[in-house]
Scaffold this active site. Structure first.
Site, PDB file in Angstrom:
ATOM      1  N   ASP A 129       0.884  -1.057   0.050  1.00 33.28           N
ATOM      2  CA  ASP A 129      -0.074  -0.160  -0.044  1.00 33.28           C
ATOM      3  C   ASP A 129       0.964   1.194  -0.157  1.00 33.28           C
ATOM      4  O   ASP A 129       2.085   1.077   0.483  1.00 33.28           O
ATOM      5  CB  ASP A 129      -0.949  -0.167   1.325  1.00 33.28           C
ATOM      6  CG  ASP A 129      -1.731   1.247   1.488  1.00 33.28           C
ATOM      7  OD1 ASP A 129      -2.299   1.413   0.590  1.00 33.28           O
ATOM      8  OD2 ASP A 129      -1.505   2.018   2.644  1.00 33.28           O
ATOM      9  N   ASN A 150      -3.477   9.523  -7.155  1.00 33.65           N
ATOM     10  CA  ASN A 150      -2.051  10.459  -7.399  1.00 33.65           C
ATOM     11  C   ASN A 150      -0.960   9.577  -7.031  1.00 33.65           C
ATOM     12  O   ASN A 150       0.210  10.109  -6.628  1.00 33.65           O
ATOM     13  CB  ASN A 150      -2.160  11.437  -6.037  1.00 33.65           C
ATOM     14  CG  ASN A 150      -3.194  12.563  -6.463  1.00 33.65           C
ATOM     15  OD1 ASN A 150      -3.256  13.269  -7.315  1.00 33.65           O
ATOM     16  ND2 ASN A 150      -4.182  12.554  -5.470  1.00 33.65           N
ATOM     17  N   ASP A 200      -0.134   5.192   0.821  1.00 28.92           N
ATOM     18  CA  ASP A 200      -0.392   6.107   1.765  1.00 28.92           C
ATOM     19  C   ASP A 200      -0.668   5.434   3.131  1.00 28.92           C
ATOM     20  O   ASP A 200      -1.574   4.603   3.280  1.00 28.92           O
ATOM     21  CB  ASP A 200      -1.855   6.620   1.301  1.00 28.92           C
ATOM     22  CG  ASP A 200      -2.436   7.423   2.615  1.00 28.92           C
ATOM     23  OD1 ASP A 200      -1.753   8.394   3.128  1.00 28.92           O
ATOM     24  OD2 ASP A 200      -3.584   7.298   2.945  1.00 28.92           O
TER      25      ASP A 200
END
Ligand code: B16
Ligand code: MG
Length: 220
Positions: free
Chosen positions: A9, A119, A11
């Protein structure tokens, strides 16, 4: 453990953009007079931008918002958020994370990022992480975000590794659930590690090396 690939992952695991999400949503909520705090922010981990807004709007009691108004809100949040992201540098990745990822790669594992964020490419670029991964599966490539397993299954497909031979590293309960639903092994880091829901709970990022039985004494 029969593992060939590690899917990280982004973030909350590789970088701490979770603070920037909080600040951006907080600014937007304050402007609209909507109550928002760290506890609500915790529920946004791993879920998409649109779903995050719906969670925030649970505390909104004004007139019903049109889809256009909601779109305007998520776009504004993203502008604020990207303002923070644009300040990021390679120093925003800890030595521990960079060194551990490098060791796992050197030990022969295939590596991918599996993130709900649209993003992702921007963040990997700003932090100099892009070249560490064989594949990137992110929010621009999927229709359902975590806890749906889509992003992790896509990463496994890109890596050409069977799901049962992948280990997911996640900080969000939604991400651990996604990993399980994908039929993968799961390692929880940060917040999710407190929930005791994963196959492995990491106290520190380097614990991954023991799980993958990688010699920690070799310089990389
Ligand atoms: P964006 P991850 C997730 O990233 C975040 O945890 C979550 O808070 C955010 O809403 C989501 O990305 C979408 O991000 O607005 O940049 O598309 O944890 O899956 O790496
Ligand atoms: Mg996360």
């Amino acid at each position: 453990m029969g593992c060939e690939a590690v899917i990280f992952d982004l973030d909350g695991v590789l970088v701490h953009t979770d603070r920037f999400h909080y600040l951006a949503w907080k600014q937007l909520s304050d402007e609209r007079g909507i109550y928002f705090d760290e506890e609500i922010n915790r529920r946004l981990r791993g879920v998409s931008r649109d779903e995050s807004l719906e969670i925030i709007l649970e505390r909104y009691d004004g007139p019903a918002l049109t889809p256009e108004e909601k779109k305007e809100m998520t776009e504004k949040k993203n502008v604020i958020y990207r303002g923070f992201l644009s300040q990021m540098t390679p120093a925003d990745v800890t030595d521990e994370v960079r060194d551990t990822v490098r060791r796992i790669r050197k030990a022969g594992y295939r590596l991918a990022v599996g993130s709900s964020s649209k993003n992702t490419a921007f963040i990997l670029d700003k932090t100099g992480l892009t070249g560490y991964f064989d594949e990137v599966a992110d929010g621009t490539m999927i229709t359902k975000t975590k806890p749906d397993p889509e992003v992790f299954l896509l990463a496994a497909e890109q890596l050409a590794v069977r799901p049962e031979n992948c280990l997911i590293v996640e900080d969000a309960a939604a991400g651990i659930e996604a990993g399980k639903r994908a039929g993968m092994k799961t390692a929880a880091y940060g917040d999710a590690a407190k929930d005791r829901i994963a196959d492995y709970d990491l106290e520190q990022f380097t614990d991954l090396l023991q799980i993958l039985t990688i010699d920690t004494g070799v310089n990389v």
